[in-house]
Design an enzyme around this catalytic site. Sequence first.
Site, PDB file in Angstrom:
ATOM      1  N   TRP A 158       0.814  -1.218   0.000  1.00 11.57           N
ATOM      2  CA  TRP A 158       0.000   0.000   0.000  1.00 11.57           C
ATOM      3  C   TRP A 158       0.849   1.271   0.000  1.00 11.57           C
ATOM      4  CZ3 TRP A 158       1.764   2.515   4.138  1.00 11.57           C
ATOM      5  CH2 TRP A 158       2.223   1.768   5.223  1.00 11.57           C
ATOM      6  N   LYS A 182      -2.097  -8.512  -7.559  1.00 14.06           N
ATOM      7  CA  LYS A 182      -2.953  -8.397  -6.369  1.00 14.06           C
ATOM      8  C   LYS A 182      -2.478  -7.156  -5.621  1.00 14.06           C
ATOM      9  CE  LYS A 182      -5.309  -9.244  -2.532  1.00 14.06           C
ATOM     10  NZ  LYS A 182      -5.134  -7.896  -1.910  1.00 14.06           N
ATOM     11  N   PRO A 183      -3.187  -6.009  -5.811  1.00 18.26           N
ATOM     12  CA  PRO A 183      -2.789  -4.808  -5.058  1.00 18.26           C
ATOM     13  C   PRO A 183      -3.220  -4.936  -3.599  1.00 18.26           C
ATOM     14  CG  PRO A 183      -4.740  -4.352  -6.389  1.00 18.26           C
ATOM     15  CD  PRO A 183      -4.354  -5.777  -6.685  1.00 18.26           C
ATOM     16  N   ALA A 184      -2.550  -4.204  -2.727  1.00 17.50           N
ATOM     17  CA  ALA A 184      -2.914  -4.210  -1.304  1.00 17.50           C
ATOM     18  C   ALA A 184      -4.380  -3.804  -1.159  1.00 17.50           C
ATOM     19  CB  ALA A 184      -2.024  -3.230  -0.551  1.00 17.50           C
ATOM     20  N   SER A 237       6.191  -6.926   3.645  1.00 20.51           N
ATOM     21  CA  SER A 237       6.909  -7.194   4.898  1.00 20.51           C
ATOM     22  C   SER A 237       7.693  -8.509   4.819  1.00 20.51           C
ATOM     23  CB  SER A 237       5.922  -7.262   6.056  1.00 20.51           C
ATOM     24  OG  SER A 237       5.229  -8.491   6.003  1.00 20.51           O
ATOM     25  N   GLU A 258      11.004  -8.243  -2.416  1.00 18.32           N
ATOM     26  CA  GLU A 258      11.547  -6.961  -1.958  1.00 18.32           C
ATOM     27  C   GLU A 258      10.913  -6.731  -0.594  1.00 18.32           C
ATOM     28  OE1 GLU A 258      11.760  -3.610  -0.796  1.00 18.32           O
ATOM     29  OE2 GLU A 258      10.693  -2.794  -2.541  1.00 18.32           O
ATOM     30  N   LEU A 259      11.675  -7.053   0.457  1.00 26.20           N
ATOM     31  CA  LEU A 259      11.091  -7.130   1.803  1.00 26.20           C
ATOM     32  C   LEU A 259      11.538  -5.960   2.678  1.00 26.20           C
ATOM     33  CD1 LEU A 259      11.503 -11.011   2.136  1.00 26.20           C
ATOM     34  CD2 LEU A 259       9.610  -9.705   1.161  1.00 26.20           C
ATOM     35  N   CYS A 292      10.336   1.174   2.547  1.00 24.98           N
ATOM     36  CA  CYS A 292      11.285   0.124   2.966  1.00 24.98           C
ATOM     37  C   CYS A 292      12.706   0.657   3.020  1.00 24.98           C
ATOM     38  CB  CYS A 292      11.246  -1.040   1.990  1.00 24.98           C
ATOM     39  SG  CYS A 292       9.636  -1.759   1.882  1.00 24.98           S
ATOM     40  N   GLU A 389      11.689  -2.356  12.184  1.00 24.73           N
ATOM     41  CA  GLU A 389      11.381  -1.302  11.209  1.00 24.73           C
ATOM     42  C   GLU A 389      10.272  -0.407  11.776  1.00 24.73           C
ATOM     43  OE1 GLU A 389      10.173  -3.077   7.526  1.00 24.73           O
ATOM     44  OE2 GLU A 389      10.882  -1.375   6.344  1.00 24.73           O
TER      45      GLU A 389
HETATM   46  C1  SIN Z   1       9.362   0.572  -0.957  1.00 20.61           C
HETATM   47  O1  SIN Z   1       9.239   1.193   0.070  1.00 20.61           O
HETATM   48  O2  SIN Z   1       9.077  -0.625  -1.011  1.00 20.61           O
HETATM   49  C2  SIN Z   1       9.837   1.194  -2.235  1.00 20.61           C
HETATM   50  C3  SIN Z   1      10.569   2.444  -2.053  1.00 20.61           C
HETATM   51  C4  SIN Z   1      11.195   2.970  -3.319  1.00 20.61           C
HETATM   52  O3  SIN Z   1      10.944   2.483  -4.410  1.00 20.61           O
HETATM   53  O4  SIN Z   1      11.976   3.906  -3.194  1.00 20.61           O
END
Ligand code: SIN
Length: 486
Positions: A158, A182-184, A237, A258-259, A292, A389
């Site tokens: 999201w 599948k979007p959030a 996550s 990509e976690l 992230c 995090e």
């Molecule tokens: C993310 O938070 O998963 C992506 C951040 C970004 O693409 O810079």
Amino acid sequence: MTALSLTKPELFRTSSFISGRWHTVGDSTYPVKNPATGEIIAQVTDHGVPETRAAIEAAEKALPDWRDRTAKDRSKILRRWYDLILQHKEDLARLLTAEQGKVLEEARGEIVYGASYIEWFSEEAKRINGDIIAPPSADKRILVMKQPVGVVAAITPWNFPNAMIARKVAPALAAGCTVVSKPAEDTPLSCLALAQLGAEAGIPDGVFNVVCGLDSPAIGQELTSNPIVRKVTFTGSTPVGKILLAQSAATVKKVSMELGGNAPLIVFDDADLDLAIRGVLASKFRNAGQTCVCSNRLFVQEGIYDEFLERLVKVVDSLVVGNGVEEGVHLGPLIHEKAVAGVHEKVADAIAKGARVIAGGESNENGPCFFAPMVLADVLPSMRLFNEEIFGPVAPVFRFSSETEALRLANADESGLAAYCFTKDMARCFRMAEKLEFGMVGINDGAISNEMAPFGGVKESGLGREGSRYGIDDYLEIKYVSLGGL
Ligand code: SIN
């Protein structure tokens, strides 16, 4: 103009998109809320396993034609999609702010950022080249071909409801794969608007499908266990990533993950402090701290610790929090009240263990999803903020004395997505770049994300890379052909 009075009303879609059709008949719905106001902005179809299967079958059916087109043909369609997205940037940004909360200027930035992946991979589509390798005997040749993996499941978060779709779907389509997205559940509208523009750009029916539903575990289970799906790409996550990885193992799917990250940002005594403060602003407070790659642990060397804090507090105090559609607002709300509660918990733990709040606070005068940006001083590795995090606008500042100590603290985490370091010493720049155990390192740079660079992590932050010339490899299989009897 309210957030949802769009110039192009067709971009407001509220149902799953399967095989080129908006799939609405007789289905139940769930509400999508604006986190700034709590207002229900859409009722979206609540689909589950049957619709996910239908989408997977649609993607399978569309695969042969899409895969067998020329790369140039696929490239032209992607390019048209990119052009349409930029043409409708303002509507897409308003939709994004309404469902996700980030300020409008950032939402506009995300639309351009997401579109840049579509532009990039429209170009890379034409550069998927094979190889001819020196043979072991004179009557043989070794050929290497690159072929699309097949049907791809793309599960997205999201926090970047537009860009994360674009970053996955663009390389998949460029490679000749077909996709089920599948979007959030909190933020499906941006993805559906992209599907609408994709169809207008000429993406054939079944090539890009979207399933919207509240039961993410069941939909995820189907996407990761259905044998037709050959690749799963996920951003989200680490705990959910581990579940999807385990589920994908049964049918040995290719995976990209990509976690979570827990990025350190290290400021040495010799750093350009203005640059470092700008780096903190860019990396910590983007999307109200919900990325992230957000810097989560600020390590500041003892010689400049007090001066750095003083400067940081000044800028953080000047940040304006509010509804992202209003002028002059720098930070919008967090995604929901549960997210705010999670930030409160970590901050409370730090305060109980001796951290000091020196800027901001926990005021929520704008509404229950807001959290005022905060600076915490005297933070220690024994506090939860060190290994968890934050996903909120809190800057915890640790003190360190030597380069060895900074490296040890920065690397003492299971995640390894992004790290940042500020110093004027060129030799140290290289030492840090090489020794930080992270997939991405910003040296004197707090804004590292762009379509030309390989985005991804090491350790528990994931597998694979997105963007750049490497990003298409995750959607391709290598086939070796031994040509004999020559
Ligand atoms: C993310 O938070 O998963 C992506 C951040 C970004 O693409 O810079």
